[in-house]
Design an enzyme around this catalytic site. Structure first.
Site, mmCIF file in Angstrom:
data_model
loop_
_atom_site.group_PDB
_atom_site.id
_atom_site.type_symbol
_atom_site.label_atom_id
_atom_site.label_comp_id
_atom_site.label_asym_id
_atom_site.label_seq_id
_atom_site.Cartn_x
_atom_site.Cartn_y
_atom_site.Cartn_z
ATOM 1 N N ASP A 12 12.842 4.363 -46.987
ATOM 2 C CA ASP A 12 13.726 5.457 -47.430
ATOM 3 C C ASP A 12 13.041 6.812 -47.676
ATOM 4 O O ASP A 12 13.324 7.474 -48.694
ATOM 5 C CB ASP A 12 14.480 5.034 -48.712
ATOM 6 C CG ASP A 12 15.397 3.828 -48.513
ATOM 7 O OD1 ASP A 12 15.453 3.300 -47.386
ATOM 8 O OD2 ASP A 12 16.045 3.408 -49.490
ATOM 9 N N LYS A 110 20.803 0.600 -44.142
ATOM 10 C CA LYS A 110 21.307 -0.334 -45.161
ATOM 11 C C LYS A 110 22.186 0.417 -46.150
ATOM 12 O O LYS A 110 22.085 1.642 -46.277
ATOM 13 C CB LYS A 110 20.127 -0.980 -45.884
ATOM 14 C CG LYS A 110 19.236 0.046 -46.558
ATOM 15 C CD LYS A 110 18.021 -0.571 -47.182
ATOM 16 C CE LYS A 110 17.170 0.475 -47.884
ATOM 17 N NZ LYS A 110 17.849 1.153 -48.992
ATOM 18 N N CYS A 155 14.201 0.603 -54.187
ATOM 19 C CA CYS A 155 14.214 0.012 -52.837
ATOM 20 C C CYS A 155 12.878 -0.596 -52.429
ATOM 21 O O CYS A 155 12.854 -1.615 -51.741
ATOM 22 C CB CYS A 155 14.710 1.042 -51.835
ATOM 23 S SG CYS A 155 16.471 1.410 -52.111
HETATM 24 C C1 VGL Z 1 17.426 4.030 -53.673
HETATM 25 C C2 VGL Z 1 18.830 4.319 -55.454
HETATM 26 C C3 VGL Z 1 19.924 4.324 -54.613
HETATM 27 C C4 VGL Z 1 16.019 3.875 -53.180
HETATM 28 C C5 VGL Z 1 18.520 4.022 -52.824
HETATM 29 O O1 VGL Z 1 15.752 4.189 -52.002
HETATM 30 O O2 VGL Z 1 15.152 3.455 -53.994
HETATM 31 N N1 VGL Z 1 17.594 4.164 -54.985
HETATM 32 N N2 VGL Z 1 19.748 4.167 -53.307
#
Ligand code: VGL
Ligand code: ZN
Length: 201
Positions: A12, A110, A155
């Site tokens: 991410d 995702k 994540c």
């Molecule tokens: C994430 C919160 C919501 C992450 C993704 O990538 O850690 N955290 N969505």
């Protein structure tokens, strides 16, 4: 070059998780050069991309009276509520512009189902609906994983713990990850990863 059974999983590294983004992780952009250098060393590189439809159920804006970072009970368990982020096709959902995405063999998206969040690269937040990544890695003969990215306590943590449970040898490079650290989440994540046998490098 690392051994052929060793993959790098980059979690991410998207604009919304970097300074100026909707869910900015402090220093999120600082890890990009180090990740680019590391990608060149690995025989297999997988990127993940948080990829929510507008109106996703993890957004506080969908739950009147609830602020971001509050926690609610969902059918699949407890869920932290977030500011709207990583909306499919939006600039915030794009990878950081300096991330060397051409190095990636696979991009896993995702969190694309409205009714359930997915922190982990392997399972949605019910911890049982697979993303398909396990099959991809196994059919490529991957046994070892190194994880980096955002955010360490969400994540990256969930992905690392799931990977260890699936039997992969898992390492997280702390220096190439950054945390949200809300309400003690980083300390909890470190414990969860250690308990699962994840090596924090
Ligand atoms: C994430 C919160 C919501 C992450 C993704 O990538 O850690 N955290 N969505
Ligand atoms: Zn998300």
């Amino acid at each position: 070059m690392r051994d052929p059974d060793h993959a790098l999983l980059v979690i991410d590294v998207q604009n919304d998780f970097c300074p100026g983004g909707a869910l900015a992780v402090p220093g999120g952009d600082q890890i990009v050069p180090g990740i680019n250098a590391l990608m060149a060393e690995f025989p297999a590189v997988v990127l993940t991309q948080d990829w929510h439809p507008a109106g996703h159920s993890s957004f506080a804006s969908e739950h009147p009276g609830h602020d971001p970072l509050s926690v609610i009970e969902m059918p699949y368990g407890m869920q932290v509520l977030w500011p709207d982020h990583c909306i499919q096709g939006s600039p915030g959902a794009e990878f950081h512009p300096d991330l060397d995405v051409d190095c990636a063999d696979l991009i896993v998206r995702k969190g694309f189902r409205r009714e359930i969040d997915s922190y982990s690269a392997f399972f949605e937040n019910d911890r049982e609906t697979p993303t398909g990544l396990e099959g991809y890695l196994r059919t490529r003969g991957i046994a070892r994983l190194t994880l980096v990215g955002l955010a360490t306590d969400f994540c990256v943590n969930y992905s690392a713990v799931d990977a260890a449970r699936l039997g992969f040898d898992v390492e997280v490079i702390d220096g190439l990850s950054r945390a949200i650290d809300a309400n003690g989440s980083l300390e909890e994540a470190r414990e969860a990863m250690a308990d699962a046998g994840v090596v924090l490098a």
